[in-house]
Design a protein around this motif. Structure first.
Motif, PDB file in Angstrom:
ATOM      1  N   HIS A  64       0.769  -1.277  -0.028  1.00  0.00           N
ATOM      2  CA  HIS A  64      -0.122  -0.125   0.110  1.00  0.00           C
ATOM      3  C   HIS A  64       0.758   1.332   0.152  1.00  0.00           C
ATOM      4  O   HIS A  64       0.681   2.267   0.531  1.00  0.00           O
ATOM      5  N   TRP A  66       3.461   2.378   1.917  1.00  0.00           N
ATOM      6  CA  TRP A  66       3.821   2.898   3.206  1.00  0.00           C
ATOM      7  C   TRP A  66       5.330   2.988   2.885  1.00  0.00           C
ATOM      8  O   TRP A  66       6.217   2.100   2.354  1.00  0.00           O
ATOM      9  N   ASP A  83       2.296  10.168   5.302  1.00  0.00           N
ATOM     10  CA  ASP A  83       2.233   8.749   5.952  1.00  0.00           C
ATOM     11  C   ASP A  83       2.099   8.762   7.414  1.00  0.00           C
ATOM     12  O   ASP A  83       1.207   8.205   8.003  1.00  0.00           O
ATOM     13  N   ALA A  86      -1.731   9.334   7.684  1.00  0.00           N
ATOM     14  CA  ALA A  86      -2.272   8.119   7.536  1.00  0.00           C
ATOM     15  C   ALA A  86      -2.298   6.917   8.635  1.00  0.00           C
ATOM     16  O   ALA A  86      -3.115   6.189   8.846  1.00  0.00           O
ATOM     17  N   VAL A  87      -1.215   6.964   9.210  1.00  0.00           N
ATOM     18  CA  VAL A  87      -0.903   5.972  10.345  1.00  0.00           C
ATOM     19  C   VAL A  87      -1.772   6.389  11.558  1.00  0.00           C
ATOM     20  O   VAL A  87      -2.421   5.625  11.959  1.00  0.00           O
ATOM     21  N   ARG A 183      -3.942  -1.010   5.160  1.00  0.00           N
ATOM     22  CA  ARG A 183      -4.765  -0.081   4.280  1.00  0.00           C
ATOM     23  C   ARG A 183      -4.168   1.242   4.447  1.00  0.00           C
ATOM     24  O   ARG A 183      -3.816   1.627   5.720  1.00  0.00           O
ATOM     25  N   ARG A 184      -3.873   2.119   3.361  1.00  0.00           N
ATOM     26  CA  ARG A 184      -3.316   3.239   3.522  1.00  0.00           C
ATOM     27  C   ARG A 184      -4.246   4.554   3.379  1.00  0.00           C
ATOM     28  O   ARG A 184      -4.719   4.408   2.069  1.00  0.00           O
ATOM     29  N   ASP A 185      -4.845   5.286   4.127  1.00  0.00           N
ATOM     30  CA  ASP A 185      -5.875   6.249   3.905  1.00  0.00           C
ATOM     31  C   ASP A 185      -5.483   7.633   3.834  1.00  0.00           C
ATOM     32  O   ASP A 185      -4.967   8.158   4.964  1.00  0.00           O
TER      33      ASP A 185
END
Length: 363
Positions: A64, A66, A83, A86-87, A183-185
């Motif tokens: 994804h 990261w 990042d 997103a985390v 998943r990376r949002d």
């Protein structure tokens, strides 16, 4: 030679130029008015190759997209910022986040996974220093359950340009065998959700540790504001569409001046307070002091302090001097000539929504 001629002045010299004339000649012209700098930065971040390290085998990219502490060190500050957001979103939207945060609030602030979730909430609300305090508290235990806190510290130090500290946490993550995944949002966080967190946070001035943010009871109620909206199913056969635009109930109630439902009204009130502060900053382009901000916005010192911290962190305000606040660069981008700043901002926001929904998105 006369003294006044030694300094480059002559009696027959013309009248001195005005300051406005000097400033007009010194101005920098915009050579590329239609160039999308944000899109160019995004392309560079996606396409920047990583030079291979001699003697090391090439590592496969993280799932994804990261950033991998074993490979991406030093890490670009902008990529680290994205990042890290997103985390934090992944941590506060996890299924166990509510139980972990509740254990942290009621268990004497000793639950390590709950400390990670609380630190992520603080970061999303704009309290960056407080988030780092609780991440260090959790990551310092050395437990595998808190590897996500060490990863947050790696990203946070990279975001600040503190690459020495970022390498320390990268080595610690390598010792634990941690690799980011899931998943990376990339979505943004609503301003009213940030303000809701600040209502449940107290600042404790510890004589040894300095200011330490502590949670109030009821903090778990704000987690729902950060979760992504539920997917909307679309019926293709014989749809019945409304002729008017779709609006959130809170916006409709605000336009009509009516009372909104419980839960929505408080979030809307927090957003209105932030908007009141922004409007005062707009009226004072040279800056304004907190005392005058309180008078013109109608907010008390306790409510104004966290709002200013949040607005400065998001770029809507800035501090040109000690105890002076002014409008930030984010407002200048939105107010670009011809509406280009606002149009670009909306396009960058709507494009991920279009890709995620798989359908056209209009505003």
């Amino acid at each position: 030679m006369r003294p006044h001629e030694a300094h480059g002045f002559r009696e027959d010299h013309a009248a001195p130029r005005s300051l406005a004339e000097f400033l007009a000649r010194a101005g920098v012209r915009e050579r590329y008015p239609h160039y999308d700098l944000g899109a160019a930065e995004a392309r560079l971040l996606r396409a920047t190759p990583h030079a291979p390290v001699p003697g090391h085998r090439a590592r496969r990219r993280s799932a994804h997209g990261w950033s991998d502490p074993a490979r991406d060190c030093p890490l670009d500050a902008e990529r680290a910022r994205r990042d890290l957001k997103a985390v934090c979103l992944a941590a506060v939207c996890a299924p166990k986040a509510e139980a972990q945060l509740a254990a942290f609030v009621t268990g004497g602030h000793a639950d390590l996974p709950g400390a990670v979730v609380f630190g992520c909430l603080l970061y999303l609300a704009g309290l960056r220093e407080g988030a780092g305090f609780w991440w260090q508290f959790a990551a310092g235990s050395g437990s595998a359950r808190t590897s996500s806190a060490a990863y947050c510290l790696f990203l946070d130090h990279s975001r600040r340009g503190e690459h020495h500290d970022a390498r320390f946490w990268a080595r610690e993550l390598g010792r634990r065998g941690y690799r980011p995944g899931g998943r990376r949002d990339p979505r943004e966080v609503r301003l009213c959700a940030q303000a809701a967190v600040l209502r449940y946070v107290d600042q404790l001035d510890d004589p040894d540790l300095g200011p330490v943010p502590l949670p109030r009871p009821g903090l778990t109620a704000v987690l729902a504001a950060f979760r992504p909206p539920a997917p909307v199913s679309v019926r293709v056969a014989a749809p019945r569409l409304s002729t008017g635009p779709l609006r959130h109930p809170a916006l409709t109630a605000a336009a009509r001046g009516s009372v909104v439902q419980a839960g929505t009204g408080e979030a809307l009130a927090q957003a209105r307070r932030a908007l009141a502060v922004v409007r005062v900053l707009e009226r004072h382009p040279l800056g304004v002091r907190p005392a005058q901000l309180q008078r013109e916005s109608g907010l008390g010192a306790a409510a104004l302090r966290p709002l200013l911290a949040m607005l400065c962190e998001e770029g809507y305000a800035q501090r040109p001097g000690a105890q002076v606040y002014a409008r930030g660069p984010a407002l200048d981008r939105l107010a670009a000539p011809g509406g280009r700043g606002l149009a670009d901002q909306l396009q960058r926001t709507l494009s991920p929504a279009r890709d995620r929904a798989g359908a056209a998105v209009h505003l």
